[in-house]
Design an enzyme around this catalytic site. Structure first.
Site, PDB file in Angstrom:
ATOM      1  N   TYR A 152      31.552  17.831 -91.569  1.00  0.00           N
ATOM      2  CA  TYR A 152      31.140  19.232 -91.464  1.00  0.00           C
ATOM      3  C   TYR A 152      31.365  19.983 -92.781  1.00  0.00           C
ATOM      4  CZ  TYR A 152      30.873  23.876 -89.191  1.00  0.00           C
ATOM      5  OH  TYR A 152      30.544  25.157 -88.816  1.00  0.00           O
ATOM      6  N   LYS A 156      28.457  21.682 -95.004  1.00  0.00           N
ATOM      7  CA  LYS A 156      28.465  23.119 -95.261  1.00  0.00           C
ATOM      8  C   LYS A 156      28.566  23.439 -96.757  1.00  0.00           C
ATOM      9  CE  LYS A 156      27.967  24.814 -91.128  1.00  0.00           C
ATOM     10  NZ  LYS A 156      26.629  25.362 -90.777  1.00  0.00           N
TER      11      LYS A 156
END
Length: 251
Positions: A152, A156
């Site tokens: 993640y 991001k």
């Protein structure tokens, strides 16, 4: 008479995406509410329509190239050619690095990064033709690193580099690209995190709020307000930026 502009919001059946879709409708945009399950988008569409706005539900996997192309073509034909895109769709598959599977890595990177790329590539032609466009990509404070979120965090952080490159490439066509990096926002996703670690959501939120300078956790409307700014006419000289909406400074 001014023509209503069309906005596309991915991952909009719930949480941040739903809040953003409803706010953009309040701002006067016709809104395509996109999520994996079209039926799940319908309550958001109905709420927008009940308030006098225009919206449509679209079911598509943002990581599916052909599906994205077909969805954007359908939106352009049925709702209007899109000139605002909010890439919000996301999933989590948290795990420590030594336990993380390739499937967990690929699933997260595909939805966040590949999905944002495919959606942006499909929509940008309408923006450049119109000579006006707004792209808002959802990053996260996890881009700065977060234990148990190698997939993640990488996705991001990638969103931020993607955003800055879009700003460089599309600026001459009147298109801006910016990213919003939320901190802790009260959504089904953060409630799921609390459940996974065996803590009640209220207790979880209280512990997080104690570390946030403004003394509270965020809500979808906090992110929707920032998206509203970036999507507006007045933000035409703001591009390639990453705005941390996290209740305090992030570096």
């Amino acid at each position: 008479m001014t023509t209503t502009r069309t906005a596309v919001v991915t991952g909009a059946a719930r949480g941040i995406g739903a809040g953003v879709a409803k706010r953009l409708a309040e701002d006067g945009f016709a809104v395509a509410v996109i999520d994996l399950d079209e039926t799940a988008c319908k309550p958001v569409v109905e709420e927008i329509e009940a308030a006098g706005g225009r919206a449509m539900a679209v079911g598509v996997d943002v990581a599916d190239e052909q599906g994205v192309r077909a969805a954007v073509d359908r939106i352009a034909e049925e709702l209007g050619e899109p000139t605002v895109l909010v890439n919000n769709a996301g999933i989590i598959r948290d795990n420590l690095l030594f336990k993380m599977t390739v499937d967990e890595w690929d699933a997260v990177v595909n939805v966040h990064l590949r999905g944002s790329f495919l959606m942006t590539r499909a929509v940008q032609g309408y923006m450049t033709k119109a000579g006006w466009g707004r792209i808002v990509n959802l990053s996260s404070t996890s881009a700065l690193g977060n234990r148990g979120q190698a997939n993640y965090a990488a996705a991001k952080a990638g969103i931020q580099g993607f955003t800055k490159t879009l700003a460089l490439e599309l600026g001459k066509f009147g298109v801006t690209a910016n990213a919003i990096a939320p901190g802790f926002i009260e959504t089904e996703m953060t409630a799921e995190t609390a459940r996974r670690i065996g803590v009640g959501f209220d207790e979880f939120k209280a512990a997080v709020a104690a570390r946030i300078p403004v003394g509270r956790t965020g809500e979808p409307r906090d992110i929707a307000h920032a998206v509203s700014f970036f999507a507006g006419e007045g933000a035409g000289f703001v591009s390639g930026q990453v705005l941390y909406v996290a209740g305090g400074p992030q570096a």
